[in-house]
Structures are given as C-alpha cells and as structure tokens.
Design a protein around this motif. Sequence first.
Motif, mmCIF file in Angstrom:
data_model
loop_
_atom_site.group_PDB
_atom_site.id
_atom_site.type_symbol
_atom_site.label_atom_id
_atom_site.label_comp_id
_atom_site.label_asym_id
_atom_site.label_seq_id
_atom_site.Cartn_x
_atom_site.Cartn_y
_atom_site.Cartn_z
ATOM 1 N N GLU A 74 0.828 -1.210 0.000
ATOM 2 C CA GLU A 74 0.000 0.000 0.000
ATOM 3 C C GLU A 74 0.865 1.263 0.000
ATOM 4 O O GLU A 74 0.404 2.340 -0.354
ATOM 5 C CB GLU A 74 -0.886 -0.044 1.253
ATOM 6 N N GLY A 75 2.121 1.143 0.422
ATOM 7 C CA GLY A 75 3.014 2.282 0.464
ATOM 8 C C GLY A 75 3.099 2.964 1.819
ATOM 9 O O GLY A 75 3.775 3.978 1.961
ATOM 10 N N LEU A 76 2.437 2.415 2.822
ATOM 11 C CA LEU A 76 2.494 3.004 4.161
ATOM 12 C C LEU A 76 3.779 2.614 4.885
ATOM 13 O O LEU A 76 4.400 3.433 5.547
ATOM 14 C CB LEU A 76 1.285 2.576 4.997
ATOM 15 N N LEU A 77 4.163 1.346 4.750
ATOM 16 C CA LEU A 77 5.341 0.833 5.438
ATOM 17 C C LEU A 77 6.431 0.475 4.456
ATOM 18 O O LEU A 77 6.169 0.254 3.266
ATOM 19 C CB LEU A 77 4.985 -0.429 6.247
ATOM 20 N N ALA A 78 7.636 0.386 4.978
ATOM 21 C CA ALA A 78 8.779 -0.133 4.234
ATOM 22 C C ALA A 78 9.388 -1.236 5.086
ATOM 23 O O ALA A 78 9.284 -1.219 6.309
ATOM 24 C CB ALA A 78 9.796 0.964 3.985
ATOM 25 N N ARG A 79 10.021 -2.195 4.432
ATOM 26 C CA ARG A 79 10.714 -3.269 5.151
ATOM 27 C C ARG A 79 12.213 -3.040 4.997
ATOM 28 O O ARG A 79 12.726 -2.920 3.880
ATOM 29 C CB ARG A 79 10.326 -4.630 4.594
ATOM 30 N N THR A 80 12.906 -2.968 6.118
ATOM 31 C CA THR A 80 14.341 -2.718 6.093
ATOM 32 C C THR A 80 15.091 -3.994 5.722
ATOM 33 O O THR A 80 14.525 -5.094 5.749
ATOM 34 C CB THR A 80 14.836 -2.204 7.455
ATOM 35 N N ARG A 81 16.362 -3.859 5.436
ATOM 36 C CA ARG A 81 17.193 -5.017 5.084
ATOM 37 C C ARG A 81 17.240 -6.051 6.203
ATOM 38 O O ARG A 81 17.385 -7.236 5.951
ATOM 39 C CB ARG A 81 18.619 -4.572 4.768
ATOM 40 N N ASP A 82 17.151 -5.568 7.443
ATOM 41 C CA ASP A 82 17.213 -6.511 8.570
ATOM 42 C C ASP A 82 15.839 -7.017 9.001
ATOM 43 O O ASP A 82 15.705 -7.638 10.042
ATOM 44 C CB ASP A 82 17.980 -5.907 9.750
ATOM 45 N N GLY A 83 14.808 -6.769 8.181
ATOM 46 C CA GLY A 83 13.498 -7.363 8.419
ATOM 47 C C GLY A 83 12.548 -6.579 9.298
ATOM 48 O O GLY A 83 11.503 -7.084 9.678
ATOM 49 N N HIS A 84 12.877 -5.332 9.595
ATOM 50 C CA HIS A 84 11.979 -4.499 10.388
ATOM 51 C C HIS A 84 10.995 -3.770 9.477
ATOM 52 O O HIS A 84 11.343 -3.387 8.356
ATOM 53 C CB HIS A 84 12.767 -3.467 11.204
ATOM 54 N N TYR A 85 9.796 -3.588 9.980
ATOM 55 C CA TYR A 85 8.786 -2.820 9.264
ATOM 56 C C TYR A 85 8.734 -1.438 9.899
ATOM 57 O O TYR A 85 8.577 -1.308 11.119
ATOM 58 C CB TYR A 85 7.420 -3.503 9.352
#
Length: 72
Positions: free
Chosen positions: A56-67
């Motif tokens: 949806e574009g609200l969140l991003a997932r970091t390389r280490d798996g965090h939202y």
Amino acid sequence: MSNRVMTAIDEDPRTQQIRAEYREMPGLKLTAAQASRFWHLGPQDSIVLLDRLVAEGLLARTRDGHYVLFAG
C-alpha cells in the motif's frame, strides 16, 4: 491492486489498527515476530498484514526485516 481488494484490506480491523499505530508512533520499528506479539496475531497473519501495508506504500521493510513507516 484492484479496488475490491483494497476495500477488503481497509475493512480489516487488524490492518486499520496497525496503520493507526504506525501513524501515531512514526518511529515504530518491528519485525514480523515482534508485531505478532504486539498485536496478538499469528505469525503468518502478521507477515500478510504488514506486507499488505508495504504494498500500500504506508510501510517499508528494512534489510534486517523491520517494518517501519515509509518516509518517502
């Protein structure tokens, strides 16, 4: 994503809760496992809901798996 699918996502109270929590706490940074515990979700439910919010574009997932809240 079709409007029909987006409507179903918007109607899911769990998605609405997660969306609201990230907007209220912009520094929130959770893995899927942490989100499962935080919102009392099953592990797979957590992944599905968080990935929907990424799509949806609200969140991003970091390389280490965090939202995290998408800053773009």
